[in-house]
Design a protein around this motif. Structure first.
Motif, mmCIF file in Angstrom:
data_model
loop_
_atom_site.group_PDB
_atom_site.id
_atom_site.type_symbol
_atom_site.label_atom_id
_atom_site.label_comp_id
_atom_site.label_asym_id
_atom_site.label_seq_id
_atom_site.Cartn_x
_atom_site.Cartn_y
_atom_site.Cartn_z
ATOM 1 N N LEU A 146 0.806 -1.218 0.000
ATOM 2 C CA LEU A 146 0.000 0.000 0.000
ATOM 3 C C LEU A 146 0.842 1.273 0.000
ATOM 4 N N ALA A 147 2.143 1.145 0.061
ATOM 5 C CA ALA A 147 3.008 2.322 0.144
ATOM 6 C C ALA A 147 2.773 3.242 -1.050
ATOM 7 N N GLY A 148 2.475 4.505 -0.747
ATOM 8 C CA GLY A 148 2.295 5.497 -1.789
ATOM 9 C C GLY A 148 0.916 5.526 -2.418
ATOM 10 N N ARG A 149 0.071 4.554 -2.119
ATOM 11 C CA ARG A 149 -1.269 4.548 -2.726
ATOM 12 C C ARG A 149 -2.162 5.591 -2.063
ATOM 13 N N ARG A 150 -3.091 6.128 -2.831
ATOM 14 C CA ARG A 150 -4.028 7.128 -2.330
ATOM 15 C C ARG A 150 -5.355 6.436 -2.044
ATOM 16 N N VAL A 151 -5.665 6.325 -0.770
ATOM 17 C CA VAL A 151 -6.800 5.514 -0.332
ATOM 18 C C VAL A 151 -7.813 6.391 0.382
ATOM 19 N N CYS A 152 -9.061 6.192 0.030
ATOM 20 C CA CYS A 152 -10.159 6.880 0.710
ATOM 21 C C CYS A 152 -10.818 5.905 1.674
ATOM 22 N N VAL A 153 -10.945 6.295 2.931
ATOM 23 C CA VAL A 153 -11.679 5.511 3.931
ATOM 24 C C VAL A 153 -13.047 6.162 4.095
ATOM 25 N N ALA A 154 -14.095 5.426 3.753
ATOM 26 C CA ALA A 154 -15.450 5.966 3.763
ATOM 27 C C ALA A 154 -16.125 5.633 5.088
ATOM 28 N N GLY A 155 -16.237 6.610 5.945
ATOM 29 C CA GLY A 155 -16.966 6.427 7.196
ATOM 30 C C GLY A 155 -16.072 6.372 8.408
ATOM 31 N N GLU A 158 -9.689 13.318 -5.268
ATOM 32 C CA GLU A 158 -9.002 13.243 -6.556
ATOM 33 C C GLU A 158 -7.816 12.284 -6.463
ATOM 34 N N ASP A 159 -7.553 11.596 -7.555
ATOM 35 C CA ASP A 159 -6.426 10.668 -7.673
ATOM 36 C C ASP A 159 -6.546 9.470 -6.727
ATOM 37 N N CYS A 160 -7.718 9.277 -6.136
ATOM 38 C CA CYS A 160 -7.915 8.108 -5.265
ATOM 39 C C CYS A 160 -7.893 6.834 -6.115
ATOM 40 N N ASP A 161 -7.156 5.809 -5.675
ATOM 41 C CA ASP A 161 -7.133 4.562 -6.445
ATOM 42 C C ASP A 161 -7.660 3.361 -5.651
ATOM 43 N N LEU A 162 -8.173 3.609 -4.438
ATOM 44 C CA LEU A 162 -8.784 2.534 -3.648
ATOM 45 C C LEU A 162 -9.717 3.163 -2.621
ATOM 46 N N VAL A 163 -10.906 2.586 -2.459
ATOM 47 C CA VAL A 163 -11.840 3.000 -1.411
ATOM 48 C C VAL A 163 -12.043 1.831 -0.468
ATOM 49 N N VAL A 164 -11.885 2.086 0.831
ATOM 50 C CA VAL A 164 -12.206 1.096 1.854
ATOM 51 C C VAL A 164 -13.431 1.617 2.589
ATOM 52 N N THR A 165 -14.560 0.949 2.406
ATOM 53 C CA THR A 165 -15.812 1.458 2.937
ATOM 54 C C THR A 165 -16.179 0.799 4.259
ATOM 55 N N SER A 166 -16.844 1.567 5.113
ATOM 56 C CA SER A 166 -17.414 0.998 6.325
ATOM 57 C C SER A 166 -18.552 0.058 5.935
ATOM 58 N N PRO A 167 -18.780 -1.017 6.700
ATOM 59 C CA PRO A 167 -19.783 -2.012 6.309
ATOM 60 C C PRO A 167 -21.183 -1.441 6.139
ATOM 61 N N GLY A 168 -21.530 -0.413 6.923
ATOM 62 C CA GLY A 168 -22.890 0.094 6.875
ATOM 63 C C GLY A 168 -23.223 0.941 5.660
ATOM 64 N N TRP A 169 -22.211 1.370 4.898
ATOM 65 C CA TRP A 169 -22.480 2.198 3.721
ATOM 66 C C TRP A 169 -23.140 1.360 2.638
#
Length: 484
Positions: A17-26, A79-90
Motif C-alpha cells: 500500500l506504500a504510496g497509494r491514495r486511499v479513501c476511507v469511507a466512514g 481526486e487521484d484516489c485509487d482505492l476505497v475502503v468502505t465501512s460495512p454500513g455504507w
C-alpha cells in the motif's frame, strides 16, 4: 477426512500500500483502525464522513495527528484516489461508492483489506448467518483456546478484524481467527478465502440494504467461494443452497444436523454431540465430542451453534476433548435465552437479542408452554409464519412497542382465543422509577401458570422504546427480580 491446516496461499493482491491514495469511507467502528492500518503501510489516507458532530470531530483530530486528511460534513471522492475502503454500513448506492465504481476505482471493505494484509500463516475460520454468529464464534474461540491454539474471535464481537492481522506491540499475531462476518462485510469482500466457513441460517433481514432476500442470501454465500471447506446446516434451506450454488464443488461439504449424523456430518445421538466427518473412517467410525449438558443453554438452535463451532474447530485438527472443554468454559453472552428467575413455578427467560422473527421462533421452540413477550420495530418483517410455527407452544402473549398491532393481528388470525394483552406504557400507579417493563412483567405474571415460561423474545428491534436490546433485556430482568 484430512483435518490439518493446509498451506495458506500467499496471493494477497493490494498488500503493498506504500504510496497509494486511499479513501476511507466512514468514521464508524471500523473506520479509524482501517485508517491507521493504511497509514502504517505508507498509504496516503483521506477519511470522509457526512457527519460533523463532537464524536466525529474528536476522531478527526486524532487521525489528523496520525497523518490522515479528514473531511467532515460531506463525502466527496478524493481526486487521484485509487482505492476505497468502505465501512460495512455504507449502502452500495451511496454516491461516493457509485462514483468510485463508475470511474474504475476499486471498492473493498475492512474484511477484504484485513485479508490482504494478514500474515501468510494465519488461518481464518468464518461464521455468518442471520442469527447465532456471535455465540458460534465465541464457542469456537473457547474450543481453540482449550486446544492450546493462539486464537482470537474477531469481527462484531469486540476486536476489529484489521487489528487482529497486524502485529501487536511485541510483534506477534494470532495464528487462528474465529471471524464473525455480516452480509455487509461479505458484500465488499472479493478475495477472502477462509479455511472453513459456515452459513448458520438465512432469514429476511437487512433487505432494504441489499435490495431483497436473494441478494442478501447471496452475500452470505460469498463466504463459501474460492475453495473454502463448507459447513452446512442441513435444516436450513438457504445454507444448503448456498453451499451448492456458491461454493466450490471440489471442496469438502460438512453437514450439521440435530439427529443421527450421516458419514461426513456432525450430529446428535441420544444426548451426545458426535463427529462422523473428521474421523479416519466416516462410514464406520464416529467420535464423541460432548454431551447436550455441555451446551448452555441446550435449546435446539444453540446445539446447532455448538455443532457449527465444533465442525470449524475439527477442520483444523482440534481434539475432541478440547471441543468438550471449550463448551464447558464458554460463557453465554447476555440476553440470549438467559434464565432470569423462577417465581411461583414460572420461569422467566430473557432473549432480548431475538430481534427478528427467525430468532424469536428459535427461542420459542425451546419451551413447551410460553407466555410470549413480543414487539418493537419489525422493520418490515412478517410474523405470520412465526405465529403459525409457534402456535402450539403459546399460552398467552403480552405485546409492547411500535409494531405490536401487526403481531396482535397475526395472533388473532391464527389463535383467536389466545389471551393477548397490549402494554402502551407504564402502569398508572407504578413508582416513577419503574418503566413500561414492570407493567409488561406484571401482565405476563398474571397470565402465566405453574410450568409456564415467560419469554422475552421480541421478534423486533428495540429502538422505538429502548436504547438497544441490552437495555430492553436489563429492564426486563430488573422487573422480574422485583417480583421476588
Amino acid at each position: 477426512m484430512a483435518n490439518e491446516i493446509p498451506e495458506t496461499p500467499n496471493d494477497r493482491p493490494g498488500a503493498d500500500l506504500a504510496g497509494r491514495r486511499v479513501c476511507v469511507a466512514g468514521l464508524g467502528v471500523s473506520g479509524p483502525p482501517v485508517a491507521r492500518a493504511l497509514l502504517s503501510r505508507g498509504a496516503h489516507v483521506t477519511v470522509v464522513d457526512g457527519r460533523d458532530d463532537d464524536t466525529t470531530r474528536a476522531l478527526s483530530e486524532q487521525l489528523t495527528a496520525d497523518g490522515a486528511e479528514v473531511v467532515l460534513g460531506s463525502t466527496p471522492l478524493p481526486e487521484d484516489c485509487d482505492l476505497v475502503v468502505t465501512s460495512p454500513g455504507w449502502r452500495p448506492d451511496s454516491p461516493l461508492l457509485v462514483r468510485a465504481v463508475e470511474t474504475g476505482v476499486e471498492v473493498i471493505g475492512d474484511v477484504e483489506l484485513a485479508w490482504r494484509l494478514r500474515p501468510a500463516h494465519q488461518v481464518w475460520l468464518a461464521v455468518t448467518g442471520t442469527n447465532g454468529k456471535t455465540t458460534t464464534v465465541r464457542m469456537l474461540e473457547a474450543m481453540l483456546h482449550a486446544d492450546g491454539r493462539n486464537a482470537l474471535a474477531v469481527g462484531n464481537v469486540g476486536t476489529p478484524i484489521i487489528d487482529a492481522v497486524l502485529p501487536d506491540e511485541q510483534g506477534q499475531v494470532h495464528d487462528v481467527l474465529a471471524v464473525e462476518l455480516s452480509s455487509f462485510q461479505l458484500h465488499w469482500s472479493n478475495t477472502v478465502r477462509p479455511h472453513a466457513a459456515v452459513v448458520l441460517n438465512v432469514a429476511p433481514d437487512h433487505l432494504d440494504w441489499h435490495g431483497g432476500l436473494d441478494p442478501y442470501a447471496r452475500a452470505k454465500g460469498r463466504v463459501f467461494a474460492r475453495g473454502t471447506t463448507r459447513v452446512v446446516n442441513t435444516a436450513d434451506e438457504w445454507s444448503v443452497r448456498l453451499a451448492e450454488e456458491e461454493g466450490d464443488p471440489h471442496t469438502p461439504a460438512i453437514g450439521l444436523r440435530l439427529d443421527t449424523p450421516r458419514p461426513g456430518e456432525l450430529g446428535v445421538v441420544e444426548d451426545l454431540l458426535v463427529d462422523r466427518a473428521f474421523v479416519p473412517d466416516p462410514v464406520r467410525g464416529a467420535e464423541e465430542l460432548a454431551s447436550l449438558a455441555d451446551v448452555r443453554p441446550a435449546a435446539p438452535h444453540n446445539v446447532a451453534n455448538a455443532l457449527a463451532a465444533a465442525a470449524l474447530a475439527r477442520s483444523i485438527g482440534v481434539e475432541p476433548g478440547s471441543v468438550r472443554a471449550g463448551l464447558r468454559a464458554f460463557e453465554p453472552e447476555p440476553h440470549r435465552i438467559s434464565h432470569v428467575a423462577s417465581v411461583g413455578g414460572v420461569d422467566y427467560v430473557d432473549d432480548s437479542k431475538a430481534t427478528n422473527p427467525h430468532a424469536a421462533l428459535a427461542s420459542l421452540r425451546a419451551f413447551d408452554s410460553v407466555v410470549w413477550v413480543a414487539g418493537g420495530l419489525l422493520k418490515g418483517a412478517e410474523v405470520d409464519g412465526l405465529v403459525a410455527e409457534a402456535a402450539q407452544r403459546l399460552r398467552a402473549a403480552v405485546l409492547v412497542g411500535a409494531d405490536r398491532a401487526q403481531i396482535r393481528e397475526a395472533l388473532a388470525a391464527r389463535l383467536p382465543d389466545l389471551p393477548v394483552v397490549e402494554v402502551a406504557g407504564p402502569a398508572e400507579d407504578a413508582p416513577a422509577e419503574h418503566g413500561v417493563m414492570d407493567a409488561v412483567v406484571a401482565e405476563a405474571a398474571a397470565l402465566a401458570g405453574e410450568g409456564d415460561t415467560v419469554l422475552l423474545a421480541p421478534a423486533a428491534a428495540s429502538m422505538d422504546m429502548f436504547v438497544n436490546y441490552h437495555e430492553r433485556g436489563d429492564l426486563f430482568t430488573e422487573a422480574v427480580k422485583r417480583l421476588l
